[in-house]
Design a protein around this motif. Structure first.
Motif, PDB file in Angstrom:
ATOM      1  N   GLY A 128       0.786  -1.232   0.000  1.00 36.98           N
ATOM      2  CA  GLY A 128       0.000   0.000   0.000  1.00 36.98           C
ATOM      3  C   GLY A 128       0.812   1.272   0.000  1.00 36.98           C
ATOM      4  O   GLY A 128       0.258   2.365  -0.159  1.00 36.98           O
ATOM      5  N   LYS A 129       2.127   1.190   0.167  1.00 37.50           N
ATOM      6  CA  LYS A 129       2.972   2.400   0.129  1.00 37.50           C
ATOM      7  C   LYS A 129       3.037   2.894  -1.306  1.00 37.50           C
ATOM      8  O   LYS A 129       2.930   2.121  -2.253  1.00 37.50           O
ATOM      9  CB  LYS A 129       4.382   2.094   0.645  1.00 37.50           C
ATOM     10  N   GLN A 130       3.238   4.202  -1.467  1.00 36.29           N
ATOM     11  CA  GLN A 130       3.235   4.720  -2.831  1.00 36.29           C
ATOM     12  C   GLN A 130       4.254   5.818  -3.036  1.00 36.29           C
ATOM     13  O   GLN A 130       4.666   6.500  -2.108  1.00 36.29           O
ATOM     14  CB  GLN A 130       1.848   5.211  -3.229  1.00 36.29           C
ATOM     15  N   ASN A 131       4.665   5.934  -4.284  1.00 33.73           N
ATOM     16  CA  ASN A 131       5.504   7.015  -4.769  1.00 33.73           C
ATOM     17  C   ASN A 131       4.631   7.933  -5.602  1.00 33.73           C
ATOM     18  O   ASN A 131       3.882   7.457  -6.470  1.00 33.73           O
ATOM     19  CB  ASN A 131       6.625   6.469  -5.675  1.00 33.73           C
ATOM     20  N   ASP A 132       4.710   9.227  -5.363  1.00 34.07           N
ATOM     21  CA  ASP A 132       3.987  10.214  -6.157  1.00 34.07           C
ATOM     22  C   ASP A 132       5.001  11.101  -6.845  1.00 34.07           C
ATOM     23  O   ASP A 132       5.858  11.696  -6.180  1.00 34.07           O
ATOM     24  CB  ASP A 132       3.075  11.076  -5.268  1.00 34.07           C
ATOM     25  N   ILE A 133       4.908  11.157  -8.169  1.00 36.83           N
ATOM     26  CA  ILE A 133       5.793  12.037  -8.934  1.00 36.83           C
ATOM     27  C   ILE A 133       4.968  12.832  -9.935  1.00 36.83           C
ATOM     28  O   ILE A 133       3.839  12.456 -10.265  1.00 36.83           O
ATOM     29  CB  ILE A 133       6.908  11.252  -9.670  1.00 36.83           C
ATOM     30  N   SER A 134       5.546  13.922 -10.386  1.00 39.15           N
ATOM     31  CA  SER A 134       4.932  14.724 -11.447  1.00 39.15           C
ATOM     32  C   SER A 134       5.952  14.930 -12.543  1.00 39.15           C
ATOM     33  O   SER A 134       7.103  15.272 -12.265  1.00 39.15           O
ATOM     34  CB  SER A 134       4.476  16.087 -10.911  1.00 39.15           C
ATOM     35  N   LEU A 135       5.531  14.699 -13.788  1.00 42.99           N
ATOM     36  CA  LEU A 135       6.349  14.971 -14.965  1.00 42.99           C
ATOM     37  C   LEU A 135       5.756  16.178 -15.676  1.00 42.99           C
ATOM     38  O   LEU A 135       4.535  16.299 -15.787  1.00 42.99           O
ATOM     39  CB  LEU A 135       6.349  13.792 -15.931  1.00 42.99           C
ATOM     40  N   PHE A 136       6.623  17.042 -16.165  1.00 44.92           N
ATOM     41  CA  PHE A 136       6.214  18.231 -16.892  1.00 44.92           C
ATOM     42  C   PHE A 136       6.938  18.255 -18.234  1.00 44.92           C
ATOM     43  O   PHE A 136       8.129  17.948 -18.299  1.00 44.92           O
ATOM     44  CB  PHE A 136       6.583  19.503 -16.111  1.00 44.92           C
ATOM     45  N   TYR A 137       6.218  18.602 -19.288  1.00 41.23           N
ATOM     46  CA  TYR A 137       6.857  18.801 -20.580  1.00 41.23           C
ATOM     47  C   TYR A 137       5.946  19.650 -21.456  1.00 41.23           C
ATOM     48  O   TYR A 137       4.793  19.916 -21.110  1.00 41.23           O
ATOM     49  CB  TYR A 137       7.213  17.474 -21.269  1.00 41.23           C
ATOM     50  N   LYS A 138       6.498  20.083 -22.588  1.00 36.47           N
ATOM     51  CA  LYS A 138       5.741  20.897 -23.538  1.00 36.47           C
ATOM     52  C   LYS A 138       5.831  20.269 -24.915  1.00 36.47           C
ATOM     53  O   LYS A 138       6.766  19.522 -25.218  1.00 36.47           O
ATOM     54  CB  LYS A 138       6.294  22.322 -23.585  1.00 36.47           C
ATOM     55  N   SER A 139       4.840  20.605 -25.754  1.00 32.75           N
ATOM     56  CA  SER A 139       4.834  20.149 -27.138  1.00 32.75           C
ATOM     57  C   SER A 139       4.098  21.167 -28.002  1.00 32.75           C
ATOM     58  O   SER A 139       3.143  21.794 -27.549  1.00 32.75           O
ATOM     59  CB  SER A 139       4.154  18.781 -27.269  1.00 32.75           C
ATOM     60  N   LYS A 140       4.560  21.287 -29.222  1.00 32.78           N
ATOM     61  CA  LYS A 140       3.867  22.130 -30.200  1.00 32.78           C
ATOM     62  C   LYS A 140       3.075  21.279 -31.189  1.00 32.78           C
ATOM     63  O   LYS A 140       2.560  21.789 -32.176  1.00 32.78           O
ATOM     64  CB  LYS A 140       4.872  22.996 -30.958  1.00 32.78           C
ATOM     65  N   GLN A 141       2.952  19.986 -30.905  1.00 29.85           N
ATOM     66  CA  GLN A 141       2.299  19.076 -31.842  1.00 29.85           C
ATOM     67  C   GLN A 141       0.959  18.547 -31.351  1.00 29.85           C
ATOM     68  O   GLN A 141       0.353  17.728 -32.020  1.00 29.85           O
ATOM     69  CB  GLN A 141       3.250  17.920 -32.167  1.00 29.85           C
ATOM     70  N   ILE A 142       0.478  19.010 -30.225  1.00 37.06           N
ATOM     71  CA  ILE A 142      -0.829  18.581 -29.732  1.00 37.06           C
ATOM     72  C   ILE A 142      -1.936  19.429 -30.339  1.00 37.06           C
ATOM     73  O   ILE A 142      -2.972  18.931 -30.738  1.00 37.06           O
ATOM     74  CB  ILE A 142      -0.863  18.610 -28.188  1.00 37.06           C
ATOM     75  N   ALA A 143      -1.698  20.727 -30.438  1.00 38.23           N
ATOM     76  CA  ALA A 143      -2.690  21.638 -31.024  1.00 38.23           C
ATOM     77  C   ALA A 143      -2.134  22.219 -32.327  1.00 38.23           C
ATOM     78  O   ALA A 143      -0.980  22.612 -32.397  1.00 38.23           O
ATOM     79  CB  ALA A 143      -3.011  22.770 -30.047  1.00 38.23           C
ATOM     80  N   SER A 144      -2.979  22.233 -33.348  1.00 31.52           N
ATOM     81  CA  SER A 144      -2.582  22.816 -34.636  1.00 31.52           C
ATOM     82  C   SER A 144      -3.775  23.562 -35.231  1.00 31.52           C
ATOM     83  O   SER A 144      -4.918  23.163 -35.052  1.00 31.52           O
ATOM     84  CB  SER A 144      -2.087  21.736 -35.598  1.00 31.52           C
ATOM     85  N   LYS A 145      -3.474  24.645 -35.920  1.00 25.53           N
ATOM     86  CA  LYS A 145      -4.539  25.463 -36.504  1.00 25.53           C
ATOM     87  C   LYS A 145      -4.561  25.271 -38.010  1.00 25.53           C
ATOM     88  O   LYS A 145      -3.541  25.395 -38.685  1.00 25.53           O
ATOM     89  CB  LYS A 145      -4.313  26.933 -36.160  1.00 25.53           C
ATOM     90  N   ILE A 146      -5.763  24.956 -38.526  1.00 20.47           N
ATOM     91  CA  ILE A 146      -5.973  24.836 -39.968  1.00 20.47           C
ATOM     92  C   ILE A 146      -7.074  25.821 -40.320  1.00 20.47           C
ATOM     93  O   ILE A 146      -8.230  25.631 -39.936  1.00 20.47           O
ATOM     94  CB  ILE A 146      -6.356  23.392 -40.364  1.00 20.47           C
ATOM     95  N   GLY A 147      -6.716  26.865 -41.022  1.00 23.38           N
ATOM     96  CA  GLY A 147      -7.683  27.932 -41.300  1.00 23.38           C
ATOM     97  C   GLY A 147      -8.073  28.599 -40.002  1.00 23.38           C
ATOM     98  O   GLY A 147      -7.227  29.094 -39.271  1.00 23.38           O
ATOM     99  N   GLU A 148      -9.351  28.585 -39.674  1.00 23.24           N
ATOM    100  CA  GLU A 148      -9.831  29.165 -38.419  1.00 23.24           C
ATOM    101  C   GLU A 148     -10.135  28.102 -37.361  1.00 23.24           C
ATOM    102  O   GLU A 148     -10.648  28.408 -36.297  1.00 23.24           O
ATOM    103  CB  GLU A 148     -11.110  29.999 -38.692  1.00 23.24           C
ATOM    104  N   ILE A 149      -9.820  26.844 -37.674  1.00 22.38           N
ATOM    105  CA  ILE A 149     -10.150  25.727 -36.788  1.00 22.38           C
ATOM    106  C   ILE A 149      -8.897  25.236 -36.065  1.00 22.38           C
ATOM    107  O   ILE A 149      -7.865  24.972 -36.689  1.00 22.38           O
ATOM    108  CB  ILE A 149     -10.759  24.542 -37.578  1.00 22.38           C
TER     109      ILE A 149
END
Length: 155
Positions: free
Chosen positions: A94-115
């Motif tokens: 029942g013991k646990q490790n809690d971690i947080s990872l942080f990163y960035k990406s420019k490939q998750i959201a993309s704009k095509i025209g106005e969408i």
């Protein structure tokens, strides 16, 4: 290799809370909060590995309750592997490790025209994953949603 994966799944349970925050320029900041819970009394998790396929990530960092954790980031032609050494000696049922990872990406959201198209990477949850929450925050100026797939309920 298949048997060691099964053995590890029998030893640990994982829970994920992942937050995607899209900026007005499309750059997305990701925070992955991960809990690794011992399912046996005599096991100890020593590392956590994240593999991100077919998406470039950068500004990678990690932390636990004590502060910043060192990350080992390796990038090949179509994937990035992040290895985090866990420093919390959480041994016991029942013991646990809690971690947080942080990163960035420019490939998750993309704009095509106005969408704006936002593509959250698919989940490859294992049998040891007991919880997997994902939240998405987008700027108000993006406007209303038009289509979501797969269709998910709101909480």
């Amino acid at each position: 290799m298949g048997s060691s994966k099964t053995f590890a799944q029998e030893q640990f349970e994982t829970q994920y809370d992942i937050q995607y925050k899209v900026g007005s320029d499309g750059q997305t900041s990701v925070q992955q909060n991960i809990s690794i819970i011992n399912k046996q009394k005599d096991v100890l998790a020593t590392t956590y590995v994240l593999t991100v396929k077919q998406m470039e990530i950068y500004d990678v960092s990690a932390e636990d309750r004590k502060g910043t954790i060192e990350t080992d980031v390796k990038t090949s032609s179509n994937e990035t592997t992040v290895r985090v050494t866990l420093r919390n000696q959480a041994i016991g049922l029942g013991k646990q490790n809690d971690i947080s990872l942080f990163y960035k990406s420019k490939q998750i959201a993309s704009k095509i025209g106005e969408i704006w198209n936002i593509n959250i990477p698919p989940v490859e949850a294992s049998d040891s994953t007991s919880k997997y929450n994902v939240s998405l925050t987008i700027p108000h100026e993006f406007g209303p949603k038009i289509y979501i797939s797969p269709n998910v309920g709101s909480t």
